[in-house]
Design an enzyme around this catalytic site. Sequence first.
Site, PDB file in Angstrom:
ATOM      1  N   SER A 260      -0.856  13.611   7.493  1.00  0.00           N
ATOM      2  CA  SER A 260       0.509  14.080   7.293  1.00  0.00           C
ATOM      3  C   SER A 260       0.671  15.472   7.928  1.00  0.00           C
ATOM      4  CB  SER A 260       0.816  14.081   5.793  1.00  0.00           C
ATOM      5  OG  SER A 260       2.188  14.171   5.572  1.00  0.00           O
TER       6      SER A 260
ATOM      7  N   ASP B 185       3.569   2.741   6.522  1.00  0.00           N
ATOM      8  CA  ASP B 185       4.025   4.139   6.452  1.00  0.00           C
ATOM      9  C   ASP B 185       5.365   4.252   7.185  1.00  0.00           C
ATOM     10  OD1 ASP B 185       4.448   6.867   6.613  1.00  0.00           O
ATOM     11  OD2 ASP B 185       2.423   7.343   7.311  1.00  0.00           O
TER      12      ASP B 185
ATOM     13  N   HIS C  66       2.782   5.879   3.182  1.00  0.00           N
ATOM     14  CA  HIS C  66       2.224   7.101   3.751  1.00  0.00           C
ATOM     15  C   HIS C  66       1.005   7.590   2.970  1.00  0.00           C
ATOM     16  CE1 HIS C  66       2.216  10.833   5.956  1.00  0.00           C
ATOM     17  NE2 HIS C  66       2.430  11.558   4.869  1.00  0.00           N
TER      18      HIS C  66
END
Lengths: 397, 208
Positions: A164, A330, A363
Amino acid sequence: MPNISATEADAVFRERINAVEATATLCADVPLPLDSGESFGPIEVAYHTYGTLNADRSNAILVCHALTGDQYAVLPHPLTGKPGWWSNLIGPGKVIDTDKYFLVCANVLGGCMGTTGPKSINPATGEPYMLDFPVITVGDMVRLHARLLDHLGIERLFAAIGGSMGGMQVLQFAAAYPERVLCALPIAACARYSAQNIAFDEVGRQAIMADLEWCNGRYLLEDRVPHKGLAVARMAAHITYLSEAALTRKFGRKLQGREKVGFGFDADFEVESYLRHQGSTFVERFDANSYLYITRAMDYFDMPAEHGGNLANAFRDTPVRFCVISFTSDWLFPTRDSQAIVRALNAAAASVSFVEVHSDKGHDAFLLDEPELHETIKGFLDGAAERAGLAFPEASR
Amino acid sequence: MIAPTPISANLRIDLKIIAEMIDPHTRVLDIGCGDGELLAYLQQHREVDARGMELSMQGVQKAVARGLAVIQGDADIDLVDYPDDAFDYVILSKTLQATHNPRAVVEQMLRIGRHAIVSFPNFAHWRTRLDLALRGRMPVNELLPYSWYETPNIHFCTIRDFVDLCRTMDVRIKASVSLDADGDVQRFTADSRWANLLGVDAVFLLGK
């Protein structure tokens, strides 16, 4: 077996992985130049190291944390008591083996776990910076990481890894300091933060700023905390970390402690109560102004724009070996974001591996026990270590 | 640790032939590299800078897990991303017949590489001809195991067809080898008439 207390077990574990918790004061003499044009310093950097640096200082791995992460990648979090956010991945004999590698994980610039951020005391005023804290970027965070590595005497990293926003830092580090890192593993990341992601960030910030307890950012002086705003920001963001499939599997339309809907606005559904819990525990450990600043830093992340509109320019003649990883479900940092990175790396004739891991966990999958993710990271690191002829430290057992 | 993979011993015969065409210390891209068997061999025995592209994620994962630089990608789509002359050799082994636009793929291979190495099954092998001539059926055998309705092989060609394509594209054939059903190298070059009748597979080394 002798009975040992949890404290003793913790001490044994810390010794086993050679955990060091430290804070360095950096950028005192030479302030950190920020992308905004300002200079900033001195800066406290709170960091952890695990494992042992080998003789030629070549086995260091920089672990970059995500928006609400911190340096507690392996050690249990002091405020929540939960295991480190990547403790499933990092440890003795694990995918990132603390017996082989020397890991560095620092709280980012603007954070709230010890590195200088909006809640830190501004030496000029004796009060917390609050909104006087400069607006920062991912590039600034990475520049500070480089200063920390200077401080630790690490000229060149074996690898930089993160998911991320951590993955964004990894990409930025590889572009800014190609001679200082051998391998880069951006996971569930992007090179250009999307409009949708900016939109979600803005919802979170507006929720915080709409809370009267926020007091125009001066809540620390008023001895108040914008609990509700920050909790709502976390709830909205948390949805984006999951997937519809994951939410359906985990909660479906199950009711929370009741047989039928209550015809009111209590948490009828399990998913509501779960989100409320996520929101309320988050505010115990995170500073609302930090949340504003760090989300803003992500909003500004646009590597192609910084390189003449062409991401490949960021990686021309790069010696760095890349391993790009995305997850099928995601939708916050979708596979096409990773593919854009891969295409640019190919155009720059860089060495790149790319795996899209099958997972329905959204995610958040980068934090979870995903066998395909772990096999990929391990295979890539082992292969790169072998090619680099990396000497591992003597077994610390 | 990843288990060391025994490679040289049981490397597919057409891959061995391809490996012999590649000079050491060169840059190699293997398109449709599967789990990276050839690339691992080349990296170990020819010390090449090995890169791979593979459509199936399973293949990609296995290849990356053995330490190879492999990406998920499609020969028909993703070759355009690479710059000119990025590689010394671009390999397409037994994949040409599964591409949507074989000519464009070969063009791209020779744009991004100084050499292209292409191997493919020869559809003019006598057994295939017999299947069509006597049984009136598309061949299904151990060499071409798919029925027509489920085959990934959508662009079969014969050795002569391929030689013709090279001529049309003004591509130089620098070496060619044909293999019999046992995988043994035949004595004639692959661009000969005999190869088109007796060759089961062919391997071509192409230059600009």
